[in-house]
Design an enzyme around this catalytic site. Sequence first.
Site, mmCIF file in Angstrom:
data_model
loop_
_atom_site.group_PDB
_atom_site.id
_atom_site.type_symbol
_atom_site.label_atom_id
_atom_site.label_comp_id
_atom_site.label_asym_id
_atom_site.label_seq_id
_atom_site.Cartn_x
_atom_site.Cartn_y
_atom_site.Cartn_z
ATOM 1 C CG PHE A 131 -0.478 -76.717 25.294
ATOM 2 C CD1 PHE A 131 0.623 -77.121 24.647
ATOM 3 C CD2 PHE A 131 -1.031 -77.376 26.400
ATOM 4 C CE1 PHE A 131 1.347 -78.269 25.019
ATOM 5 C CE2 PHE A 131 -0.278 -78.784 26.685
ATOM 6 C CZ PHE A 131 0.840 -79.030 25.681
ATOM 7 C CG ASP A 216 -8.000 -77.508 27.679
ATOM 8 O OD1 ASP A 216 -7.874 -77.720 28.772
ATOM 9 O OD2 ASP A 216 -7.222 -78.001 26.700
ATOM 10 C CE LYS A 245 -1.049 -79.124 33.053
ATOM 11 N NZ LYS A 245 -1.419 -78.603 31.686
HETATM 12 C C1 LIG Z 1 -1.422 -79.126 30.335
HETATM 13 C C2 LIG Z 1 -2.487 -78.899 29.428
HETATM 14 C C3 LIG Z 1 -3.107 -79.942 28.853
HETATM 15 C C4 LIG Z 1 -2.410 -81.409 28.748
HETATM 16 O O1 LIG Z 1 -2.462 -81.983 30.016
HETATM 17 P P1 LIG Z 1 -1.550 -83.392 30.137
HETATM 18 O O2 LIG Z 1 -2.156 -83.974 31.454
HETATM 19 O O3 LIG Z 1 -0.033 -83.006 30.214
HETATM 20 O O4 LIG Z 1 -1.709 -84.393 28.927
HETATM 21 C C5 LIG Z 1 -4.136 -79.692 27.965
HETATM 22 N N1 LIG Z 1 -4.628 -78.479 27.946
HETATM 23 C C6 LIG Z 1 -4.152 -77.513 28.772
HETATM 24 C C7 LIG Z 1 -4.758 -76.203 28.702
HETATM 25 C C8 LIG Z 1 -3.055 -77.770 29.638
HETATM 26 O O5 LIG Z 1 -2.489 -76.717 30.321
#
Ligand SMILES: *Cc1c(COP(=O)(O)O)cnc(C)c1O
Length: 386
Positions: A131, A216, A245
């Site tokens: 994700f 990520d 986050k």
């Molecule tokens: C939450 C998340 C995103 C997206 O972040 P947003 O601030 O909601 O756009 C991308 N990568 C990972 C691994 C995430 O957990």
Amino acid sequence: MSEPAPSLTPEFGLRDGGRLTLVRGEGARLWDDHGRVYIDLGASHGAGSLGACHPAVVKAIEEQARTLLFLGSGYASPIRTAFLEKLLSLLPRSFSRVFLSNSGTEAVEAAIKIARSATGRTKVVAALRGFHGRTLGALSATWRRELKEPFEPLVPGFVHVPFNDAAALDRAVDDTTALVLLEPVQGEGGVHVATPEFLRAARAVATRTGALLAFDEVQTGIARTGRLFAFEHWGIVPDLLLLAKSLAGGVPIGATVTTEEVATRFRGSHHSTFGGSPLACAAGLAALTATVDERLAERAARLGALGLERLRSLVPDHARELRGLGLMLGLELREKAAPYLAALESRGFLAIPAGATVIRLLPPLVIRDEEFAAGLSAIEEVVGRG
Ligand SMILES: *Cc1c(COP(=O)(O)O)cnc(C)c1O
């Protein structure tokens, strides 16, 4: 029949009368509009690592709002410099450049653009169950079909390989690959921890083919997994590190961290009006300082180990599998998680799913020992009955 009271949800402001309405928070506790208290075991999908209203973050925001609330990123800003110096001081020395934005998906978008521009290539290799966000570029890297299908066609050039399959990754990455994009621990995909072999293979094949490697760490970053950054567990350093986050203690922020070498190869332009705003940087500096000073990485490691130990007894009789690293735990059930989450909520504990069958725990790292223990007891009770 009376209409339910209109309550605006983030999803297009639809009416949604039945949902829990939360109005106030302190640490890992949240209060609803009837004054009922809940223990937060989800931390707003990890954005709330410092809990609700961390005093140091609140103070920094108040002071910065009075000093200079907003400044376009074209000007130098002492608070941005201080925040970036703090962030880079916590990272390996190879990292020296940071693009600041406002969310995780923007941090991913920047990485895709940087990689395409710096390498002159287009292919991106990501993982099954991965994700990476919901804007069109990041969504193309995201795995789940139902998130993508209504919006197709997405960006071409993205391929997905099974997570932790080093041989498949090795086959997929070639000299047309711009970027290898991986979560060290997959969050939304169900809490799957990367094997050392997989991340080693990713580093090796990226280096060999001239692709860039991005981790990520939007969810795993900043102490969540028991280290400040998850990649420290494996000692494998990417070319791009993506953060968001919890990075600014609950204020919107995204960061794409990279090396001098990659930054100097970047051609074209990328920009964000609000990226690196004084408010976000002040919050970020306070959040990083609090995370280090309060030793939250050690706390995450200790409480996470406790969680793994306590919940293990539910496997295999009541759950299929328990996975996790630090305070990022996933309990995979043999059936849908939603009724169990509802049962937890009625007992005053807010946990979140990861896919249909996984109960995910991402509590604020500041959660008190007794609050976390009470959460584990509630899970043992609710799942152990099922
Ligand atoms: C939450 C998340 C995103 C997206 O972040 P947003 O601030 O909601 O756009 C991308 N990568 C990972 C691994 C995430 O957990």
